[in-house]
Scaffold this motif. Structure first.
Motif, PDB file in Angstrom:
ATOM      1  N   LEU A 229      -9.600  17.431  40.073  1.00 19.75           N
ATOM      2  CA  LEU A 229      -9.274  16.186  39.379  1.00 19.75           C
ATOM      3  C   LEU A 229     -10.486  15.294  39.134  1.00 19.75           C
ATOM      4  N   LEU A 230     -11.599  15.567  39.810  1.00 13.13           N
ATOM      5  CA  LEU A 230     -12.784  14.707  39.665  1.00 13.13           C
ATOM      6  C   LEU A 230     -13.232  14.509  38.216  1.00 13.13           C
TER       7      LEU A 230
ATOM      8  N   GLU B 143     -12.788  13.146  55.447  1.00 10.37           N
ATOM      9  CA  GLU B 143     -14.163  12.711  55.690  1.00 10.37           C
ATOM     10  C   GLU B 143     -15.094  13.163  54.559  1.00 10.37           C
ATOM     11  N   ILE B 144     -14.889  14.375  54.089  1.00 10.93           N
ATOM     12  CA  ILE B 144     -15.703  14.882  52.985  1.00 10.93           C
ATOM     13  C   ILE B 144     -15.426  14.093  51.706  1.00 10.93           C
ATOM     14  N   ILE B 145     -14.169  13.825  51.451  1.00 12.91           N
ATOM     15  CA  ILE B 145     -13.785  13.111  50.233  1.00 12.91           C
ATOM     16  C   ILE B 145     -14.336  11.691  50.224  1.00 12.91           C
ATOM     17  N   LYS B 146     -14.189  10.969  51.322  1.00  8.96           N
ATOM     18  CA  LYS B 146     -14.617   9.570  51.299  1.00  8.96           C
ATOM     19  C   LYS B 146     -16.138   9.428  51.221  1.00  8.96           C
ATOM     20  N   GLU B 147     -16.878  10.472  51.605  1.00  7.22           N
ATOM     21  CA  GLU B 147     -18.333  10.432  51.506  1.00  7.22           C
ATOM     22  C   GLU B 147     -18.851  11.002  50.194  1.00  7.22           C
ATOM     23  N   HIS B 148     -17.961  11.453  49.336  1.00  8.08           N
ATOM     24  CA  HIS B 148     -18.396  12.019  48.056  1.00  8.08           C
ATOM     25  C   HIS B 148     -19.165  10.968  47.251  1.00  8.08           C
ATOM     26  N   PRO B 149     -20.222  11.345  46.573  1.00  4.95           N
ATOM     27  CA  PRO B 149     -21.048  10.374  45.837  1.00  4.95           C
ATOM     28  C   PRO B 149     -20.288   9.536  44.818  1.00  4.95           C
TER      29      PRO B 149
ATOM     30  N   VAL C 190      -7.062   5.555  41.122  1.00  4.53           N
ATOM     31  CA  VAL C 190      -6.694   5.412  42.535  1.00  4.53           C
ATOM     32  C   VAL C 190      -6.155   6.754  43.023  1.00  4.53           C
ATOM     33  N   LEU C 191      -6.722   7.278  44.102  1.00  4.60           N
ATOM     34  CA  LEU C 191      -6.197   8.485  44.737  1.00  4.60           C
ATOM     35  C   LEU C 191      -5.594   8.112  46.079  1.00  4.60           C
TER      36      LEU C 191
ATOM     37  N   THR D  77      -6.147  20.395  30.655  1.00  4.83           N
ATOM     38  CA  THR D  77      -5.387  19.620  29.676  1.00  4.83           C
ATOM     39  C   THR D  77      -6.189  18.376  29.320  1.00  4.83           C
ATOM     40  N   GLU D  78      -5.653  17.598  28.430  1.00  2.08           N
ATOM     41  CA  GLU D  78      -6.293  16.346  28.026  1.00  2.08           C
ATOM     42  C   GLU D  78      -5.793  15.169  28.872  1.00  2.08           C
ATOM     43  N   ASP D  79      -4.950  15.446  29.865  1.00  2.00           N
ATOM     44  CA  ASP D  79      -4.337  14.370  30.644  1.00  2.00           C
ATOM     45  C   ASP D  79      -5.323  13.708  31.598  1.00  2.00           C
ATOM     46  N   PHE D  80      -5.253  12.385  31.647  1.00  2.00           N
ATOM     47  CA  PHE D  80      -5.983  11.595  32.630  1.00  2.00           C
ATOM     48  C   PHE D  80      -4.960  10.805  33.431  1.00  2.00           C
TER      49      PHE D  80
END
Length: 259
Positions: free
Chosen positions: A198-199, A224-230, A207-208, A173-176
């Protein structure tokens, strides 16, 4: 090790490593902590949140649910009282107040909630009245309860969708969304799928908020994976909730904050 024992073990570790107000040189984080997370004001909306929660946790009607997530620690069958869902699967009154403050502080134009349940967190987002709210719930019976209960609050610009998260997110969709609350399928695979879906929509101001990041080894691994994402620049681990920010002007930092 059971999920419950795992959470207790991780909480004891969290207490050793976390602080109430760390030395932060980032004005954004300092203001978020002092003006929002630690805000002690008695906001007028709190009384409405308390009334709404009471309407849920005193409702003993039985409904048969369909669980599309990672299961429950408490319930052993699919026939559940609305009151028990509110007490065991919904936001506590403390968390409702916190989510209200976060929404009022950041003033998101569009909130996405993955996991309406019986509408406790939805009420917190809605009473801040900052913009549109889209809340998604997979179970039709629970979605109907939330829809009926939330009518009393007359929340403007609220859309409740009865749909599985994956199908909702995979439909382009066009939603942000300025603020997204993840409180549904508490599994590593599903959480990472929702995050990655959602990225493409995130901005520097998005804010997530991830619920129950220490619910299981899988949820912690996902966190842990999410917080280390570039793309992630800041994360704040409050044990029950994890906050993620994409502010490009900040250097990458992670905080463990005791509420």
């Amino acid at each position: 090790m059971s999920h419950a024992l795992y959470s207790i073990k991780k909480y004891l570790e969290f207490l050793r490593k976390s602080t109430h107000l760390p030395r932060v040189h980032t004005p954004f984080v300092y203001l978020f902590l002092t003006k929002c997370l630690y805000d002690q004001q008695a906001h007028p909306a709190y009384s409405k949140l308390k009334t709404y929660r009471k309407s849920v946790i005193t409702d003993n009607k039985l409904i048969e649910i369909t669980d599309f997530g990672a299961g429950s620690r408490v319930f052993k069958d699919d026939l559940r009282k609305i009151s028990e869902l509110g007490k065991n699967a919904g936001a506590t009154y403390k968390r409702m107040r916190l989510l209200y403050r976060v929404t009022a502080y950041f003033k998101p134009r569009h909130v996405l909630e993955l996991g309406t349940s019986v509408g406790l967190a939805t009420a917190a987002f809605g009473l801040a009245e900052t913009g549109k709210i889209t809340s998604v719930e997979g179970c039709e019976k629970i979605a109907n309860v939330a829809k009926e209960k939330l009518l009393a609050l007359k929340i403007p610009l609220l859309t409740l969708k009865n749909e599985q998260f994956s199908s909702f997110l995979d439909r382009k969709t066009e939603d942000f969304y300025d603020l997204v609350y993840f409180d549904g399928n508490h599994s590593q695979e599903a959480t990472l799928h929702y995050f990655n879906a959602l990225l493409p929509t995130v901005t520097s101001d998005t804010v997530l908020i991830f619920d129950d990041i220490y619910w299981s080894k899988g949820m912690t691994a996902a966190w842990e994976i999410i917080k280390e994402h570039p793309q992630v620049q800041l994360s704040i681990d409050c044990f029950w909730l994890g906050f993620v920010f994409f502010r490009k002007e900040e250097k990458k930092q992670h905080f463990k904050i005791r509420l």
